[in-house]
Design a protein around this motif. Structure first.
Motif, short mmCIF file in Angstrom:
data_model
loop_
_atom_site.label_atom_id
_atom_site.label_comp_id
_atom_site.label_asym_id
_atom_site.label_seq_id
_atom_site.Cartn_x
_atom_site.Cartn_y
_atom_site.Cartn_z
N ASP A 1 -3.33 5.66 4.89
CA ASP A 1 -4.16 6.65 5.58
C ASP A 1 -5.63 6.30 5.43
O ASP A 1 -6.40 6.36 6.39
N ALA A 2 -6.03 5.94 4.21
CA ALA A 2 -7.44 5.57 3.96
C ALA A 2 -7.81 4.31 4.74
O ALA A 2 -8.89 4.24 5.33
N LEU A 3 -6.90 3.34 4.75
CA LEU A 3 -7.17 2.11 5.50
C LEU A 3 -7.30 2.40 6.99
O LEU A 3 -8.18 1.84 7.66
N GLU B 1 -0.85 7.00 1.03
CA GLU B 1 -2.23 7.49 0.95
C GLU B 1 -3.23 6.34 1.20
O GLU B 1 -4.25 6.54 1.87
N GLN B 2 -2.93 5.18 0.66
CA GLN B 2 -3.80 4.02 0.90
C GLN B 2 -3.77 3.62 2.38
O GLN B 2 -4.80 3.23 2.93
N LEU C 1 0.82 -1.21 0.00
CA LEU C 1 0.00 0.00 0.00
C LEU C 1 0.85 1.26 0.00
O LEU C 1 1.90 1.31 0.64
N SER C 2 0.35 2.27 -0.69
CA SER C 2 1.00 3.58 -0.69
C SER C 2 0.69 4.28 0.64
O SER C 2 -0.25 3.88 1.35
#
Length: 153
Positions: A137-139, A134-135, A131-132
């Motif tokens: 953070d979203a997770l 940003e991903q 995961l990046s």
């Protein structure tokens, strides 16, 4: 059953199934790694971790069951297996004889310390490395919204 059902849209259905598949894949990979490298299922590792994080490495069986998301009977069975290995000990609370305390033994802590590096490598491989930022953070936002446990105080 009464009332109308708000059926999932095709997009919601896709997200739901993807979520289930990802969770199952992650759980199976972690369970396989721990069984192979430490000889224990992921559920037992979770119990050892929870106990290691408790004050004095001990807590009541009731609190432990809530922390690891287990029924009392399932937890009792798992703790019996961990006791047989010498990794966990149970005893009655001196102040309240109705309460059973589970404690992580020094041998159990050593087993946890030995298992942790491989487990962390597998968590990193299966989740964080994919995961990046940003991903991630979203997770974090999604899992915080879905986690029924109270947040940090």
């Amino acid at each position: 059953m009464t009332g109308a059902v708000a059926w999932l849209s095709p997009r919601e259905q896709e997200i739901w199934r993807s979520c289930l598949h990802a969770q199952q894949t992650l759980h199976e990979a972690l369970d396989q790694q721990l069984r192979r490298d430490a000889g224990i299922p992921h559920a037992y590792y979770h119990i050892l971790v929870a106990l290691s994080e408790c004050d004095g490495r001990r807590t009541s069986m009731t609190k432990l069951a809530a922390e690891v998301g287990s029924s009392p009977s399932r937890l009792s069975h798992a703790v019996s297996r961990l006791e047989a290995r010498g990794w966990v000990a149970r005893r009655r609370d001196r102040r309240n004889r109705r309460v059973v305390l589970a404690s992580l033994t020094d041998q159990g802590f050593a087993a946890l310390a030995a298992a942790a590096p491989g487990h962390v490598r597998e968590v990193r491989r299966m989740l964080f490395d994919r995961l990046s930022p940003e991903q991630l953070d979203a997770l974090a936002d999604v899992t915080s919204a879905l986690d029924p446990r109270p947040g940090p105080s």
